[in-house]
Scaffold this motif. Structure first.
Motif: not given
Length: 370
Positions: A329-338
């Motif tokens: 249910a929780d897909i990793p969220r990538i922001q600013g390369g992290a």
């Protein structure tokens, strides 16, 4: 804490495009998920991508190895005690993939029992830099894909799959540099595509083009040839395929190695944590390596990545971006390369079992251990 029940679940996650690996072209990843339940009702899960050329196992043989060989060793064992579990499994030689699958599921179960995520329990950082892997295609397509991913997710480092021929690999690097600019770092993984006779000139050309490390330019072994190759190069060779644990790591270090890929999906969290400690003591570079994980395996690999420290490269575990479906249910969220690490304890509590059922590729297999 005793194990009372286990079950295996299979699923296939289609890619957004055909992907060319070193050995095959794939349109999706097939996975075996192991679910463990303790007598207290705590649950842990882990997945293993089923690529025989990567693991030595297919779907059925992997499940059989875990259920028929490894799980009986844990009968009556306190599975909260990692030392006791390791001692019981150590008697079985080899079998890296089945052991990794079981090990990762046990760590997830321990996190559930402690109601504390592994990364926090292990003293990791809460935000983990990540990289993106650009797979083999024509150089212009690789460059276009890299630019799109950098623009969308802010990646600061790219892992480039080489092995398409020296000139084509160099053409790809030139195209990529033109597409993403000078502020995005990169390194190259040739997946042992070249002979030892070619490897030195190839690796030197990659370093001259700006690579931070060069991974497996040829089949690397911890011997005199490796020592001579590493000593002739201006940067570190990143050791991956022929390093199967701490003993191999020490042998490579004795031959001059100073950079290692640590893959929880391939070797398990216990083995890669032990390798991390040795690497940190030696001030060696490490990276949490990609092993075809979905979002589920990504979160577990990120627990290791959160502990690697300032000498590590950004974690490679963003392959889930290529998948059109997920079972978590929780897909990793990538922001600013992290990626920000989760507050929930275990992956098991975030599995969407309806999706697992919808995407399954074989019947569920269950077993009671009480």
């Amino acid at each position: 804490m005793r194990l009372v029940r286990s079950s295996f679940h299979t699923y296939h996650l289609p890619y957004s495009r055909p992907v060319k690996w070193s050995d095959i072209v794939e349109e999706g990843g097939s996975f075996l998920l192991l679910r463990l339940e303790s007598e207290e009702g705590h649950v842990g899960v882990a997945e293993m991508v089923t690529k025989p050329t990567w693991t030595g196992f297919g779907m059925q043989s992997l499940a059989a190895a875990v259920s028929e060989v490894l799980l009986p060793r844990l009968s009556g064992a306190d599975i909260s005690d990692e030392t006791q579990v390791a001692a019981k499994l150590q008697a079985i030689p080899g079998m890296h993939a089945p052991k990794a699958l079981l090990d990762n599921a046990l760590w997830d179960l321990r996190a559930a029992a402690q109601a504390d995520p592994l990364w926090r329990n292990w003293g990791g950082v809460s935000r983990v830099p990540v990289s993106y892997t650009v797979t083999r295609q024509a150089p212009d397509l690789m460059a276009r894909q890299a630019a799109q991913m950098v623009d969308r997710y802010g990646f600061n480092v790219l892992k480039i799959k080489g092995g398409q021929g020296v000139e084509q690999d160099l053409s790809a690097l030139r195209a990529l540099r033109a597409a993403v600019g000078d502020n995005v770092g990169f390194y190259v993984d040739a997946n042992s595509a070249y002979s030892t006779g070619v490897a030195q000139d190839y690796a030197r050309a990659m370093f001259d083009a700006g690579a931070r490390v060069v991974e497996d330019p040829c089949a690397l072994l911890p011997n005199h040839d490796f020592a001579m190759l590493q000593s002739a190069l201006p940067g570190p060779l990143l050791v991956d395929f022929n390093c199967w644990g701490v003993d191999d790591m020490r042998q490579f270090m004795a031959s001059g190695a100073r950079a290692f890929s640590l893959k929880p999906g391939r070797l398990g969290l216990s083995a890669t944590r032990a390798m991390r400690r040795i690497a940190q003591d030696a001030q060696a570079t490490t990276v949490t390596g990609m092993f075809g994980e979905s979002a589920l395996g990504t979160w577990q690999a990120l627990a290791l990545a959160s502990t690697l420290g300032h000498l590590s490269l950004p974690a490679e575990v963003t392959w889930f971006l290529e998948m059109r479906e997920q079972v978590l249910a929780d897909i990793p969220r990538i922001q600013g390369g992290a990626i920000d690490m989760p507050v929930w304890s275990s992956a098991a509590e975030r599995v969407d079992w309806q999706r697992v059922q919808r995407l399954r590729s074989a019947p569920v297999v269950e077993k009671n251990h009480s």
